[in-house]
Design a protein around this motif. Sequence first.
Motif, mmCIF file in Angstrom:
data_model
loop_
_atom_site.group_PDB
_atom_site.id
_atom_site.type_symbol
_atom_site.label_atom_id
_atom_site.label_comp_id
_atom_site.label_asym_id
_atom_site.label_seq_id
_atom_site.Cartn_x
_atom_site.Cartn_y
_atom_site.Cartn_z
ATOM 1 N N PRO A 143 0.950 -1.192 -0.034
ATOM 2 C CA PRO A 143 0.057 -0.084 -0.064
ATOM 3 C C PRO A 143 0.782 1.340 0.102
ATOM 4 O O PRO A 143 1.875 1.464 0.793
ATOM 5 N N THR A 144 0.089 2.236 -0.612
ATOM 6 C CA THR A 144 1.046 3.548 -0.845
ATOM 7 C C THR A 144 1.415 4.255 0.686
ATOM 8 O O THR A 144 2.547 4.730 0.965
ATOM 9 N N PHE A 145 0.132 4.231 1.545
ATOM 10 C CA PHE A 145 0.416 4.919 2.515
ATOM 11 C C PHE A 145 1.450 4.124 3.691
ATOM 12 O O PHE A 145 2.062 4.921 4.275
ATOM 13 N N TRP A 146 1.471 3.122 3.733
ATOM 14 C CA TRP A 146 2.588 2.088 4.339
ATOM 15 C C TRP A 146 3.972 2.419 3.868
ATOM 16 O O TRP A 146 4.632 2.582 4.699
ATOM 17 N N LEU A 147 4.105 2.302 2.574
ATOM 18 C CA LEU A 147 5.367 2.705 2.034
ATOM 19 C C LEU A 147 5.792 4.110 2.376
ATOM 20 O O LEU A 147 6.891 4.325 2.667
ATOM 21 N N GLY A 148 4.779 5.221 2.129
ATOM 22 C CA GLY A 148 4.997 6.668 2.384
ATOM 23 C C GLY A 148 5.551 6.761 3.988
ATOM 24 O O GLY A 148 6.490 7.350 4.494
ATOM 25 N N ILE A 149 4.877 6.018 5.072
ATOM 26 C CA ILE A 149 5.279 6.130 6.359
ATOM 27 C C ILE A 149 6.588 5.460 6.664
ATOM 28 O O ILE A 149 7.542 5.985 7.266
ATOM 29 N N LEU A 150 6.773 4.486 5.923
ATOM 30 C CA LEU A 150 8.385 3.642 6.305
ATOM 31 C C LEU A 150 9.388 4.630 5.771
ATOM 32 O O LEU A 150 10.312 4.858 6.145
ATOM 33 N N ALA A 151 9.066 5.335 4.487
ATOM 34 C CA ALA A 151 9.940 6.223 3.882
ATOM 35 C C ALA A 151 10.174 7.492 4.623
ATOM 36 O O ALA A 151 11.379 7.932 5.001
ATOM 37 N N VAL A 152 9.367 7.832 5.486
ATOM 38 C CA VAL A 152 9.544 9.063 6.270
ATOM 39 C C VAL A 152 10.385 8.502 7.562
ATOM 40 O O VAL A 152 11.236 9.287 7.909
ATOM 41 N N LEU A 153 9.974 7.346 8.097
ATOM 42 C CA LEU A 153 10.721 6.921 9.166
ATOM 43 C C LEU A 153 12.200 6.735 9.079
ATOM 44 O O LEU A 153 13.104 7.290 9.790
ATOM 45 N N TYR A 154 12.411 6.028 7.873
ATOM 46 C CA TYR A 154 13.884 5.543 7.651
ATOM 47 C C TYR A 154 14.659 6.719 6.878
ATOM 48 O O TYR A 154 15.827 6.979 7.288
ATOM 49 N N LEU A 155 14.080 7.022 5.534
ATOM 50 C CA LEU A 155 15.042 8.119 4.624
ATOM 51 C C LEU A 155 14.968 9.513 5.393
ATOM 52 O O LEU A 155 15.870 10.133 5.086
ATOM 53 N N SER A 156 13.928 9.792 6.303
ATOM 54 C CA SER A 156 13.912 11.172 6.554
ATOM 55 C C SER A 156 14.178 11.143 8.059
ATOM 56 O O SER A 156 15.247 12.055 8.434
ATOM 57 N N VAL A 157 13.748 10.475 8.847
ATOM 58 C CA VAL A 157 14.025 10.832 10.479
ATOM 59 C C VAL A 157 15.210 9.951 10.575
ATOM 60 O O VAL A 157 16.153 10.821 11.525
ATOM 61 N N HIS A 158 15.480 8.788 10.205
ATOM 62 C CA HIS A 158 16.580 8.024 10.667
ATOM 63 C C HIS A 158 17.969 8.401 9.826
ATOM 64 O O HIS A 158 19.090 8.515 10.400
ATOM 65 N N LEU A 159 17.880 8.459 8.667
ATOM 66 C CA LEU A 159 18.979 8.891 7.802
ATOM 67 C C LEU A 159 19.050 10.208 7.531
ATOM 68 O O LEU A 159 20.168 10.730 6.996
ATOM 69 N N GLY A 160 18.117 11.180 7.385
ATOM 70 C CA GLY A 160 18.114 12.423 7.063
ATOM 71 C C GLY A 160 18.268 12.756 5.661
ATOM 72 O O GLY A 160 18.785 13.930 5.536
ATOM 73 N N TRP A 161 18.115 11.836 4.871
ATOM 74 C CA TRP A 161 18.336 12.104 3.587
ATOM 75 C C TRP A 161 17.362 12.868 2.533
ATOM 76 O O TRP A 161 17.731 13.976 1.996
ATOM 77 N N PHE A 162 16.021 13.007 3.286
ATOM 78 C CA PHE A 162 14.989 13.831 2.790
ATOM 79 C C PHE A 162 14.264 14.464 3.569
ATOM 80 O O PHE A 162 14.220 14.165 4.889
ATOM 81 N N PRO A 163 13.695 15.685 3.654
ATOM 82 C CA PRO A 163 12.839 16.211 4.479
ATOM 83 C C PRO A 163 11.517 15.357 4.722
ATOM 84 O O PRO A 163 10.844 14.956 3.742
ATOM 85 N N ALA A 164 11.059 15.634 6.072
ATOM 86 C CA ALA A 164 9.873 14.607 6.181
ATOM 87 C C ALA A 164 8.681 15.153 5.821
ATOM 88 O O ALA A 164 7.614 14.687 5.492
ATOM 89 N N SER A 165 8.704 16.410 5.843
ATOM 90 C CA SER A 165 7.382 17.255 5.380
ATOM 91 C C SER A 165 7.723 18.708 4.669
ATOM 92 O O SER A 165 8.910 18.906 4.962
ATOM 93 N N GLY A 166 6.848 19.157 4.435
ATOM 94 C CA GLY A 166 6.931 20.633 3.675
ATOM 95 C C GLY A 166 7.037 20.847 2.355
ATOM 96 O O GLY A 166 6.931 19.865 1.576
ATOM 97 N N TYR A 167 6.777 22.022 1.694
ATOM 98 C CA TYR A 167 6.949 22.203 0.330
ATOM 99 C C TYR A 167 7.449 23.437 -0.090
ATOM 100 O O TYR A 167 7.299 24.457 0.786
ATOM 101 N N VAL A 168 8.211 23.507 -0.972
ATOM 102 C CA VAL A 168 8.968 24.968 -1.464
ATOM 103 C C VAL A 168 8.516 24.845 -3.031
ATOM 104 O O VAL A 168 8.945 23.753 -3.809
ATOM 105 N N SER A 169 7.975 25.699 -3.517
ATOM 106 C CA SER A 169 7.953 26.064 -4.916
ATOM 107 C C SER A 169 9.085 25.698 -5.805
ATOM 108 O O SER A 169 10.207 26.713 -5.800
#
Length: 318
Positions: A143-169
Motif C-alpha cells: 500500500p502507498t500509505f504504508w510505503l510512505g510512512i516507512l520512507a518518512v521513518l527511515y529515509l527522513s527521520v533516521h537517515l536524514g536524506w530527505f525532508p519529512a514534510s513541507g513544500y517549496v515551490s
Amino acid sequence: MARHLLHRLWQSALTLVLASIVVFAGIRALPGDPATAMAGEEADPATIQAVRARLGLDQPLPVQYLKFAGRALTGDLGVSTRTGTPVGELIRATLPVTVQLAVYAMAVAVLAGTTAGVLAAVFRGRWPEWAANALSLTALSVPTFWLGILAVLYLSVHLGWFPASGYVSPFDHPVRGLYYLTLPALILGLTHSAVLQRQTRASMTGTLSADFVRTARAKGLGGTAVVFRYGLRNSLIVVVTVVGLQLGGLIGGAVVTERIFTLPGIGKLTLDSVFTRDYPVVQAVVLVITASYIVINLLVDVLYTVIDPRIRVSGRSR
C-alpha cells in the motif's frame, strides 16, 4: 485531423456535462447539511433556513444545477462555506502543487517502468526478467500509505536524506523545490511504475517475436537498434495509453501522499473539505479533476496519430 479533433472535443464536452451532473447529484446525496455546518449545530431553525436561502439550497435541484453550471462556465466555482474564500482561489493555490507532484512522479514511473520492462522483454527467462517482475509485484502489493510512512521513518527521520514534510515551490527555488518533492514523487512513481513495467514487457515481448523483427535481425541489424528502433517504438502506443491513465489517476489520487508529507495540494484540500462538509469546495475539486482527466485522455488520443502514422484519425488502419 481537424475533423477528428472536433469530434473528440464534442465527445469530451458531453462527457464533462454528464460528469458534472453526476458530481452535483453525488454531493447532494452526501449526509449532512452544509447550512447546518455553516450556521452551527446549535443554531435555531430560522438561522439555518436563512443560510440555506443565502446559499440557494432551498431551490429545486434542477435550478441549483443550472445556476452552478452557468457560474462554472464563467469560472465562478462558488464560495467556501468554511472560510468564505472563493473556491477558484483555493484551487489555483493548491492545484499547481498536485500537478508538480504528479508530473514528477510520472517521470519517475516512466523512467523506472519502461527501463524494467525493456530489460524484462530482452532478457526473457533470465534473472533480469525475474528481478523486474518481482519488483513490480512488490510495488503493486505494498500500500502507498504504508510505503510512505516507512520512507518518512527511515529515509527522513533516521537517515536524514530527505525532508519529512513541507513544500517549496520549484518556481521560486528550483533545486530546493525538487528536493522537497523527491521523496513523495518516488513513493508515488515507484508504485505506478509497476503497471508500466508489466505493460511495456508484454508489448515488447510480442513485438520482438514478430516476423519483421526476425527479418531485421537476419539482415544484420544490431541488437540495440532492434530493441529501440522496432521494439520500444512500436510499444509506445501502450506506454502512452498507460501514462495518460496513470497521470489522471495521480492528479486525483494523491490525497494520501499529500497528507503524509503535508503537501498543500488539491488532495489535502479535498480531504479537509470533506471533513468540514465544505460541499462547494468538494464539488468544484471533483469537477476540476474530472476535466483534467478528460483533457489528458484527449491529448493521448491525439498523440496516437503522431507516434504511429498507420493509425488514421477515423480509427482504422491504413
